[in-house]
Design a protein around this motif. Sequence first.
Motif, PDB file in Angstrom:
ATOM      1  N   ASP A 145      -5.728   1.364   1.905  1.00 54.46           N
ATOM      2  CA  ASP A 145      -5.656   1.629   0.466  1.00 54.46           C
ATOM      3  C   ASP A 145      -4.682   0.602  -0.116  1.00 54.46           C
ATOM      4  OD1 ASP A 145      -3.743   2.952   2.115  1.00 54.46           O
ATOM      5  OD2 ASP A 145      -3.167   4.284   0.484  1.00 54.46           O
ATOM      6  N   VAL A 146      -5.211  -0.544  -0.516  1.00 54.56           N
ATOM      7  CA  VAL A 146      -4.383  -1.693  -0.876  1.00 54.56           C
ATOM      8  C   VAL A 146      -3.986  -1.622  -2.353  1.00 54.56           C
ATOM      9  CG1 VAL A 146      -4.271  -4.210  -0.979  1.00 54.56           C
ATOM     10  CG2 VAL A 146      -5.530  -3.098   0.878  1.00 54.56           C
ATOM     11  N   GLN A 155      -8.706   6.157  -3.021  1.00 60.37           N
ATOM     12  CA  GLN A 155      -9.325   4.869  -2.732  1.00 60.37           C
ATOM     13  C   GLN A 155     -10.573   4.677  -3.613  1.00 60.37           C
ATOM     14  OE1 GLN A 155      -9.241   6.126   1.475  1.00 60.37           O
ATOM     15  NE2 GLN A 155      -8.689   4.023   1.960  1.00 60.37           N
ATOM     16  N   SER A 176       0.842  -1.199   0.000  1.00 60.81           N
ATOM     17  CA  SER A 176       0.000   0.000   0.000  1.00 60.81           C
ATOM     18  C   SER A 176       0.873   1.242   0.000  1.00 60.81           C
ATOM     19  CB  SER A 176      -0.888   0.011   1.256  1.00 60.81           C
ATOM     20  OG  SER A 176      -1.472   1.281   1.470  1.00 60.81           O
ATOM     21  N   SER A 196      -6.408   0.874  -3.667  1.00 67.61           N
ATOM     22  CA  SER A 196      -5.605   2.083  -3.827  1.00 67.61           C
ATOM     23  C   SER A 196      -5.656   2.523  -5.286  1.00 67.61           C
ATOM     24  CB  SER A 196      -4.154   1.809  -3.427  1.00 67.61           C
ATOM     25  OG  SER A 196      -3.312   2.856  -3.861  1.00 67.61           O
ATOM     26  N   ASP A 227       3.500  -5.355   2.420  1.00 68.89           N
ATOM     27  CA  ASP A 227       4.202  -4.097   2.176  1.00 68.89           C
ATOM     28  C   ASP A 227       5.595  -4.163   2.799  1.00 68.89           C
ATOM     29  OD1 ASP A 227       5.014  -1.192   2.672  1.00 68.89           O
ATOM     30  OD2 ASP A 227       3.169  -0.939   1.526  1.00 68.89           O
TER      31      ASP A 227
END
Length: 574
Positions: free
Chosen positions: A81-82, A192, A73, A122, A89
Motif C-alpha cells: 500500500d504505497v 488500497q 507506506s 495507499s 519509508d
Amino acid sequence: MPSTDQTATASALPESRPGREWWRSAVIYQVYPRSFADADGDGIGDLPGITRRLPALKTLGVDAVWLSPFQTSPQRDAGYDVADYEDVDPLFGTLADFDTMLATAHALGLRVIIDLVPNHTSSDHAWFQAALAAGPGSPERERYMFREGKGSDGSVPPNNWESIFGGPAWNRVVEADGTLGQWYLHLFDSSQPDLNWENPWVWEQFRGILRFWLDRGVDGFRVDVAHGMVKAPGLPDYTPPEHGGSMGGGVPLEPEIGGHASVEPPTPPYWAQDGVHEIYRDWHKVLEQYEGDRVLCGEAWVEPLEKLARWVRPDEMQQTFNFGYLETPWDADALRHVIDRSISVFGSVGAPSTWVLSNHDVVRHATRLALTGENLQGHGIGPKTTGLPDPAFALNRARAATALMLALPGSSYLYQGEELGLPEAIDLPDSARQDPTWFRTDGERYGRDGCRVPIPWESGAPSFGFGPSAESWLPQPASWAAYARDVQQGVPGSTLTMYQDALAARAAHDLAFGTLDWFDLGEDVLAFRNGNVTVVANLGEAPVAAPAGEVLVSSGPLVDGTIPQDVTVWVANV
C-alpha cells in the motif's frame, strides 16, 4: 544520488549481450525487507541490514536480488500500500541507504530488481487524499475507480465484486458536506484504492516513477498484480468459482495443470484484460532508453500458460512468474507436463521460462509440497490446519524439488530462507498475526504471515542474528535455531550447502541455456539430460539406480548406489 557514470564505474556486473541477456539465465533471490536483516534493532528489517548481508547472497551464488516494497507506506499491507512511490519509508531507511545498497550490490556483481505496485495506491497517498477532497466529477477522482452506488439512495455497491482479502471490493466515502457519497473500488484492502488506468494522467505518472528508479540504477521491476489494472467495460457482476485461488481472484489453477487441459478458464472482469498489454508496451519503451538490459517481471496469476505467454512477447515484459509450475503437485507426470509446456509456450514468444517454488504470498514449499490437507492459495495454514506433514519428510521433498527446479533451462527465483530449508511458521499466536486476510475474514483464513517470519542467521544470537536485539516483528519459532545460516555454512549435506552446490554447478554447466532430453526410468521418476548433466528425481517409493558418473549435486544421500524416494541427483555424464 549517484550518477549513472558513478554507478557504472563501481559496477562488477557480468556481461549481458543479445541472445544471452542476463535475465534469460538469472537466479533471482527475493528479499522481503522487513524480514531479511535488521540493522538498528527495532525488530523490522531495513536497507542497511540488507546491505550488510549482501555478501552472503554473493556466496550463495545468485545473480540478482529482488526487493519487495520498501517505499513510503502506512504498512497496512506490508508495503504493498504505497503512499509515495519515489521515497523510502523511514521504517527501512533513506534514499541514501538505498543508493548505498544498490552500489554495494553492483560492486558484488548482483543486479537489483525492485517491486512496483501499479494496480492501487495507499489511501494515504496524496493522489487519493486529493480525490476525496475534490469531490465527484473532478479530475482528481478520475485517477481512481470511483462510481455511484445503485438503488434510489446509492446505498448498494456498483457491483458484486469481492476483495481478494475477503469482504466487498467497494467502500463508500463520506463527502465533504458529511453525506454518504460515491464508492471506490479496492480489489485488495479498503486502504488500497484501485487506480483508473483509463486515465492518461496515471500513465504519465508511472512513466515518471519508472524513470526515477532507473535513473538511480535499478536493473528492473517486479510488477505487482501485473494481470490487474485494467477492468472490463461496464464493471459487470462476477461470482468466482468456489475454491478459486485468493490471489488469482477465483481462477482455478489446479484443474488445468493436473488434468493437462489447455482450455482457458473464465476470466474475471478485473483480471487479465487485453488493455494491460498496452501499458507494458509503453513501459518497455521507457526501459529501452536505458543501458544494461533492464527488465520487467510480471506477477500475473493467469492460466493457461498460452495466455500467460502474452505478457512476455518481445515488446512487453521480459519475464513473468510461472505460477502454474509453483502450483503443480509433487507428481512426476504433472511436473513433466508443466515443464514441457512451459518451455514450449514461453519459447514460442522468445522468452525464457521462469521457475519458482516459494515467495511471500504462498506457504513455503518446505511445508507445502508435503501437505495432505486443503491448501487454497492465499488462505495460509495454521494450528487448526489438517494434513500437516512431518517436517523432516517435508524438507527432503522440498530439497528434491529445488534440485529439480535449478536443473531446468531458464531463470529461477528463490525466496529468502528457502536455502536454509525454512518451513512455514505454523504456530504463530493469533495476537501476533498481521496479514489483512486474517482480519478481513475474522480469522477464517490465516493469511501469509507464516512465510514472512524473519529469517535466522546465527543460532545463538538474539533474534537468531536477524538484528542486534531480540526484537522481531513476527515471532520466530525456537526450532529455527537449527536452520540458522551459521550452523549450515560449509557443512556437507546441509540445505545451504546443497543450494550452493546446485547454483555453482548450474552456472558451470550452463544449464540455463540448455535443452532437456527426457528418458524413461519409471512412472514415478523424472529423468533427463541437460547438456552434459544427467538429472534424476525419484518421486516414488521404490529406489532407482543412480546413473554412472561424478555426482555434482544430491538433495539427499544415496543408498547402495540407488536414489531413494524424494531425492534428486545431478551426475556429470561419462
